[in-house]
Design a protein around this motif. Sequence first.
Motif, PDB file in Angstrom:
ATOM      1  N   GLU A 359      -1.445  22.455  64.246  1.00 57.84           N
ATOM      2  CA  GLU A 359      -2.499  23.474  64.214  1.00 57.84           C
ATOM      3  C   GLU A 359      -3.415  23.489  65.447  1.00 57.84           C
ATOM      4  OE1 GLU A 359      -3.094  24.305  59.514  1.00 57.84           O
ATOM      5  OE2 GLU A 359      -4.158  22.596  60.404  1.00 57.84           O
ATOM      6  N   PRO A 360      -4.004  22.481  66.022  1.00 54.39           N
ATOM      7  CA  PRO A 360      -3.999  21.114  65.508  1.00 54.39           C
ATOM      8  C   PRO A 360      -5.225  20.825  64.640  1.00 54.39           C
ATOM      9  CG  PRO A 360      -4.867  21.174  67.726  1.00 54.39           C
ATOM     10  CD  PRO A 360      -4.599  22.590  67.347  1.00 54.39           C
ATOM     11  N   ASN A 361      -4.971  20.204  63.482  1.00 53.45           N
ATOM     12  CA  ASN A 361      -6.043  19.710  62.617  1.00 53.45           C
ATOM     13  C   ASN A 361      -5.771  18.220  62.455  1.00 53.45           C
ATOM     14  OD1 ASN A 361      -7.918  19.106  60.680  1.00 53.45           O
ATOM     15  ND2 ASN A 361      -7.376  20.798  59.314  1.00 53.45           N
ATOM     16  N   VAL A 362      -6.087  17.483  63.507  1.00 55.26           N
ATOM     17  CA  VAL A 362      -5.661  16.090  63.601  1.00 55.26           C
ATOM     18  C   VAL A 362      -6.327  15.229  62.537  1.00 55.26           C
ATOM     19  CG1 VAL A 362      -5.447  14.124  65.161  1.00 55.26           C
ATOM     20  CG2 VAL A 362      -5.305  16.435  66.059  1.00 55.26           C
ATOM     21  N   ASN A 363      -7.572  15.519  62.246  1.00 61.06           N
ATOM     22  CA  ASN A 363      -8.279  14.708  61.253  1.00 61.06           C
ATOM     23  C   ASN A 363      -7.583  14.777  59.900  1.00 61.06           C
ATOM     24  OD1 ASN A 363     -10.656  13.037  60.699  1.00 61.06           O
ATOM     25  ND2 ASN A 363     -11.205  14.673  59.295  1.00 61.06           N
ATOM     26  N   ARG A 364      -7.130  15.977  59.546  1.00 59.08           N
ATOM     27  CA  ARG A 364      -6.408  16.159  58.275  1.00 59.08           C
ATOM     28  C   ARG A 364      -5.082  15.404  58.310  1.00 59.08           C
ATOM     29  NH1 ARG A 364      -5.965  16.292  53.043  1.00 59.08           N
ATOM     30  NH2 ARG A 364      -4.462  17.804  52.223  1.00 59.08           N
ATOM     31  N   ALA A 365      -4.382  15.464  59.444  1.00 56.00           N
ATOM     32  CA  ALA A 365      -3.104  14.741  59.563  1.00 56.00           C
ATOM     33  C   ALA A 365      -3.315  13.243  59.391  1.00 56.00           C
ATOM     34  CB  ALA A 365      -2.461  15.035  60.905  1.00 56.00           C
ATOM     35  N   ILE A 366      -4.367  12.714  60.013  1.00 57.85           N
ATOM     36  CA  ILE A 366      -4.653  11.281  59.903  1.00 57.85           C
ATOM     37  C   ILE A 366      -4.956  10.902  58.462  1.00 57.85           C
ATOM     38  CG2 ILE A 366      -6.361   9.521  60.523  1.00 57.85           C
ATOM     39  CD1 ILE A 366      -6.501  10.854  63.290  1.00 57.85           C
ATOM     40  N   GLU A 367      -5.737  11.734  57.811  1.00 61.35           N
ATOM     41  CA  GLU A 367      -6.085  11.467  56.411  1.00 61.35           C
ATOM     42  C   GLU A 367      -4.830  11.396  55.541  1.00 61.35           C
ATOM     43  OE1 GLU A 367      -8.387  13.817  52.777  1.00 61.35           O
ATOM     44  OE2 GLU A 367      -8.674  14.457  54.854  1.00 61.35           O
ATOM     45  N   LEU A 368      -3.928  12.343  55.754  1.00 64.22           N
ATOM     46  CA  LEU A 368      -2.684  12.375  54.968  1.00 64.22           C
ATOM     47  C   LEU A 368      -1.804  11.167  55.279  1.00 64.22           C
ATOM     48  CD1 LEU A 368      -1.870  16.158  55.446  1.00 64.22           C
ATOM     49  CD2 LEU A 368      -2.393  15.088  53.253  1.00 64.22           C
ATOM     50  N   THR A 639     -26.676  27.984  61.459  1.00 67.07           N
ATOM     51  CA  THR A 639     -26.195  27.324  60.238  1.00 67.07           C
ATOM     52  C   THR A 639     -24.675  27.235  60.222  1.00 67.07           C
ATOM     53  OG1 THR A 639     -28.117  28.114  59.008  1.00 67.07           O
ATOM     54  CG2 THR A 639     -26.192  27.441  57.713  1.00 67.07           C
ATOM     55  N   THR A 640     -24.015  28.332  60.603  1.00 63.17           N
ATOM     56  CA  THR A 640     -22.541  28.359  60.607  1.00 63.17           C
ATOM     57  C   THR A 640     -21.978  27.353  61.596  1.00 63.17           C
ATOM     58  OG1 THR A 640     -22.570  30.707  59.986  1.00 63.17           O
ATOM     59  CG2 THR A 640     -20.517  29.835  60.898  1.00 63.17           C
ATOM     60  N   LEU A 641     -22.586  27.265  62.769  1.00 60.31           N
ATOM     61  CA  LEU A 641     -22.091  26.334  63.787  1.00 60.31           C
ATOM     62  C   LEU A 641     -22.360  24.885  63.402  1.00 60.31           C
ATOM     63  CD1 LEU A 641     -23.075  28.309  66.983  1.00 60.31           C
ATOM     64  CD2 LEU A 641     -20.756  27.824  66.181  1.00 60.31           C
ATOM     65  N   THR A 642     -23.454  24.638  62.712  1.00 61.69           N
ATOM     66  CA  THR A 642     -23.701  23.281  62.204  1.00 61.69           C
ATOM     67  C   THR A 642     -22.592  22.884  61.239  1.00 61.69           C
ATOM     68  OG1 THR A 642     -26.091  23.540  62.433  1.00 61.69           O
ATOM     69  CG2 THR A 642     -25.323  21.823  60.934  1.00 61.69           C
ATOM     70  N   ASN A 643     -22.210  23.824  60.390  1.00 64.24           N
ATOM     71  CA  ASN A 643     -21.106  23.590  59.454  1.00 64.24           C
ATOM     72  C   ASN A 643     -19.804  23.358  60.203  1.00 64.24           C
ATOM     73  OD1 ASN A 643     -19.647  23.444  57.066  1.00 64.24           O
ATOM     74  ND2 ASN A 643     -19.555  25.647  56.772  1.00 64.24           N
ATOM     75  N   ALA A 644     -19.578  24.135  61.261  1.00 60.46           N
ATOM     76  CA  ALA A 644     -18.357  23.981  62.070  1.00 60.46           C
ATOM     77  C   ALA A 644     -18.302  22.600  62.713  1.00 60.46           C
ATOM     78  CB  ALA A 644     -18.292  25.071  63.136  1.00 60.46           C
ATOM     79  N   ALA A 645     -19.433  22.145  63.235  1.00 53.83           N
ATOM     80  CA  ALA A 645     -19.466  20.823  63.889  1.00 53.83           C
ATOM     81  C   ALA A 645     -19.150  19.722  62.893  1.00 53.83           C
ATOM     82  CB  ALA A 645     -20.838  20.593  64.520  1.00 53.83           C
ATOM     83  N   ARG A 646     -19.633  19.871  61.683  1.00 59.37           N
ATOM     84  CA  ARG A 646     -19.345  18.858  60.665  1.00 59.37           C
ATOM     85  C   ARG A 646     -17.864  18.834  60.301  1.00 59.37           C
ATOM     86  NH1 ARG A 646     -24.559  20.608  57.062  1.00 59.37           N
ATOM     87  NH2 ARG A 646     -26.129  19.340  58.132  1.00 59.37           N
ATOM     88  N   ARG A 647     -17.274  20.013  60.253  1.00 52.68           N
ATOM     89  CA  ARG A 647     -15.874  20.097  59.825  1.00 52.68           C
ATOM     90  C   ARG A 647     -14.891  19.798  60.957  1.00 52.68           C
ATOM     91  NH1 ARG A 647     -15.723  21.872  54.804  1.00 52.68           N
ATOM     92  NH2 ARG A 647     -17.464  23.062  53.965  1.00 52.68           N
ATOM     93  N   ALA A 648     -15.395  19.719  62.179  1.00 55.04           N
ATOM     94  CA  ALA A 648     -14.509  19.474  63.325  1.00 55.04           C
ATOM     95  C   ALA A 648     -14.119  18.013  63.471  1.00 55.04           C
ATOM     96  CB  ALA A 648     -15.179  19.954  64.611  1.00 55.04           C
ATOM     97  N   ALA A 649     -14.632  17.168  62.559  1.00 53.16           N
ATOM     98  CA  ALA A 649     -14.342  15.725  62.611  1.00 53.16           C
ATOM     99  C   ALA A 649     -14.653  15.201  64.022  1.00 53.16           C
ATOM    100  CB  ALA A 649     -12.899  15.457  62.200  1.00 53.16           C
ATOM    101  N   PHE A 650     -13.700  14.490  64.654  1.00 52.45           N
ATOM    102  CA  PHE A 650     -13.945  13.953  65.992  1.00 52.45           C
ATOM    103  C   PHE A 650     -13.020  14.605  67.019  1.00 52.45           C
ATOM    104  CE2 PHE A 650     -15.560  10.794  63.071  1.00 52.45           C
ATOM    105  CZ  PHE A 650     -16.795  10.477  63.637  1.00 52.45           C
ATOM    106  N   ASP A 651     -12.707  15.876  66.760  1.00 50.58           N
ATOM    107  CA  ASP A 651     -11.871  16.643  67.678  1.00 50.58           C
ATOM    108  C   ASP A 651     -12.728  17.051  68.876  1.00 50.58           C
ATOM    109  OD1 ASP A 651     -10.403  18.540  69.014  1.00 50.58           O
ATOM    110  OD2 ASP A 651      -9.625  19.492  67.214  1.00 50.58           O
ATOM    111  N   ALA A 652     -12.648  16.273  69.957  1.00 51.99           N
ATOM    112  CA  ALA A 652     -13.557  16.458  71.090  1.00 51.99           C
ATOM    113  C   ALA A 652     -13.466  17.858  71.711  1.00 51.99           C
ATOM    114  CB  ALA A 652     -13.292  15.376  72.140  1.00 51.99           C
ATOM    115  N   LEU A 679     -18.237  12.549  72.001  1.00 54.48           N
ATOM    116  CA  LEU A 679     -18.189  11.341  72.846  1.00 54.48           C
ATOM    117  C   LEU A 679     -18.067  10.068  72.025  1.00 54.48           C
ATOM    118  CD1 LEU A 679     -20.854  12.389  75.483  1.00 54.48           C
ATOM    119  CD2 LEU A 679     -18.410  12.029  75.892  1.00 54.48           C
ATOM    120  N   SER A 680     -18.486  10.098  70.764  1.00 54.02           N
ATOM    121  CA  SER A 680     -18.346   8.900  69.934  1.00 54.02           C
ATOM    122  C   SER A 680     -16.879   8.590  69.675  1.00 54.02           C
ATOM    123  CB  SER A 680     -19.089   9.084  68.605  1.00 54.02           C
ATOM    124  OG  SER A 680     -18.443  10.048  67.801  1.00 54.02           O
ATOM    125  N   GLY A 681     -16.041   9.620  69.649  1.00 52.02           N
ATOM    126  CA  GLY A 681     -14.603   9.403  69.476  1.00 52.02           C
ATOM    127  C   GLY A 681     -13.881   9.219  70.789  1.00 52.02           C
TER     128      GLY A 681
END
Length: 935
Positions: A359-368, A639-652, A679-681
């Motif tokens: 997709e890439p939705n790497v965080n989801r792949a890692i979780e699975l 508000t929407t972008l804050t939500n997006a940042a949270r859902r983006a996991a650590f996808d730099a 940068l934390s990731g």
Amino acid sequence: MTRQSASLSGLLAALLIAGAPVALAQDATKASRFYEDALQRYEKHDIAGAIVQLKNALQADKNQLSVHVLLGKALLADSQPSAAEFELGEALRLGVNRAEVAVALAMAMNSQGKQPQTLEDPRLQPAGLPPGIQQQLMLERALAQSDLGDTKAALASVLDARALNTAEPNGWMAEVPLRVRSRQFNEAHAAADQALKLAPDNAEALYQKASIFHASGQIAPALAGYERAIKANPKHAESHLARAGLLIDLNRDADALAEVNELQALKPNDPRGAYLRAVLAERANDAATSRAALKRITDLLDPVPIEYIRYRTQLLMLNGLAHYSLGELEKAKPFLELASRQQPGSPLVKLLAQVALKEPNVNRAIELLDAYVKARPGDGQALLMLASAHMSQGRHARATALMQEALRAKDSPEYRTALGLSLLQSGKAAPAAEELAKAYKADPKQTYAGLALITLHLREGQSAKALAVADNLARANPNNATVLMVQAYAKTQSGDYPGGRAGYEKALKLDPQLMEARLGLVRIDTVTGNYEAANKRLREVLKGDERNTNVLFELALLHELWGKDDEALKWLESAVDASGPRETRANFALVAWHLRKGQPARAVDAAKALLAKLPEDVEALQAYAGAQAANGDPAGAKTTLTNAARRAAFDAPRLLEVARQQASIKDYSGASYSLDKALSGNPDYVPALAMLASIDLAQGDAAKSEQRAKQVIQAAPKAAIGYNLLAEVATSRGQANVAIDALRKAHDIEKSQASLARLMRAVGAQSGPKAAIDLGEAWLKKNPSDLAVRNAVAIQHLRGHDYAAARKQYEIILKQRPNHADTLNNLANVLMESKDPGALDMAERAYKVDNRNPMLMDTAGWANHLAGKPDRALQLLRDARLRAPDNRDIRYHLAAVLAKAGRSAEAREELKAALRDNVSFASAEDAKKLLATLN
């Protein structure tokens, strides 16, 4: 006269009232005839004919309850549960007793995946209904509870239903699958036996009894049971299906094929039969038949809204596996996701993880994969996938450990290819190229490695390297249409349009249905300005598949480039309408279209439709935020972008894009959060470091920004970005010479049009237009086709009021891009400054290319004003003002036209709005002078 009028009115009313009952009676009679014919058709199982007649009846009289009830039931029988629900609901609204429709309404809702609503809807509560209806409704509610995974509640509903009439076999049969699901085989046998006692020759009861043997691994009695059910009712499809599956397990393929043939004759549209045929064809090495059967599954299930089958695990798995086997990973995803939730820990997880990585939705792949590898630690493929996912997130230590473990199990070019692809997905071009090159060198049959290398080289602008790999691949795979197509793409990207065309045509000879090759020819026609030919090609493709979203999308792109916006929008909306629940490219494009055309409200609506498809998707949230911001809702965008940042996991890379949007609405704290998270990731992710420097500067902290810029230079000494940042810091401090020195270093490192444009602007501001023009002209001698730099040169000529030189540059650009709106608009302004009468025609041409752009409207309006056409000028400028009320120059232009038309009061209001807050703008002095004359 008054009395006569009143008398005539009264007579007319009397005639109308007298005539109404006759007309209504005629309509009712007509509707009744249609209904009676429909009822006969329905009873003869002519469902389609019944529906037609019932709709005719409704046209005659839309209030007949019987018509709505029968139409609801007919639509349900015709697999149109949504329409059935509407008609049954309409019958209830008009006053039908709910006992007449409650069971059918529950069935319609369950068929749409509305199981929670089935249980909650007050219209579907059993209380108050006749016992027979209550029992049927309770069994339908039990089905809803079972679908929702609440076996205990479903069993309770079955027992309550059976208590109303223990002599009804359906109450006993409904218990069997619930007991089997809970592995309560003794209780299941007891219920099946009681059903058979009440109905010894009932095929469904015989089938349920056999299914218990099947589930408990007793193959012989299961086969015998299915055979008895088929003997009792040769048309019992479930028995044919189950027997075919057992025969395949027993490797009795010939017998299984006969059973599948029988099943498909009975139920040609049952995807399960198609799947069994695909399995048998694959075992017989008949790839064409297998693929056709898999395509049949997707053709049957894709049009069905996913909500309808969300609780049907078998159908979810079928469509997910079919799409996956056909290589359609994105389409496979929603089905695999829902199925894996209902069957956690199955190998479906790996397929789903592969989809997530793409997709890439790497965080989801890692979780699975994390959960899967813990349960199956020896699965090398899963380890490799997990390592690649961690690599893309910058977790190098974890990724290295997993990759070493995987490579110890199997150090192969295939694994090297996978590693290279994962690095490529994470944006690490150099190591990706190294791994892919190793894989391709070790095994030239690693086609994916070669194809990825081509893509990588093209992305880096290294067309010669890309063509070298493509040519090698083509020599090794002369009959591989996909390889030839990619080779053609590489040639096209390098500007070799004849070579690209020949390559696409050769690929199509090998595979006439290769869509990307056909579209490649379309794109060559488009880029070479042969719009008619491109349109003809696309229309030909569309004849065979009117809802092909790729073709509809290409038609939209073509017509926009062609300057036909109305048609482009229609094609784009058609692509959206034709897109499946998980197809979103056209949705994204429609949002972008409305934003590009200055229609933010419509962009918001389009973004909401996109979010309905992808409510958790970061990119969809970003599109919505962009529309909100354009529509004057920065708080909502924040508000929407804050939500997006949270859902983006650590996808730099994704967090970086979110941060850019946050910065654009001046949410600097939000942007800092997103960048710190990136940068934390990945602590050395240079783009995030660079943007943090810009954020610091925007917040007035030049010292901190300079510190970060030096950190960027240290991390990436061969990149220009750090020096560009130092230039920004110097500019903010008023140190023009320091800024220019930094920009010269940046341009020396990265000789690009972007670095030159920055240098030209700085030099022009410091030393005047001529010095900047000299830089641009030197570049254009070596790069005459660089339109961006040519445009920058034209701008510098304008700054120096050399309109003739600017005009020359714009005319050169228009020879290559005759319908480029901005260039047409700029040239129109140049002609106006030169008092050239051709300005009006040029401005109207620009407006025609993009007739919703307020800036182009403004230019065209002002050109009409100068040409003595006030009506046209006023119409354009009013429209521009409504689209861009914050643009002060537009308000001034409108005021000038209003003032000349004698509308002084309105002109004053526009001028006061333009001059409010004493903000500087190009026409400010002219606006002040005009206002003074009107006061």
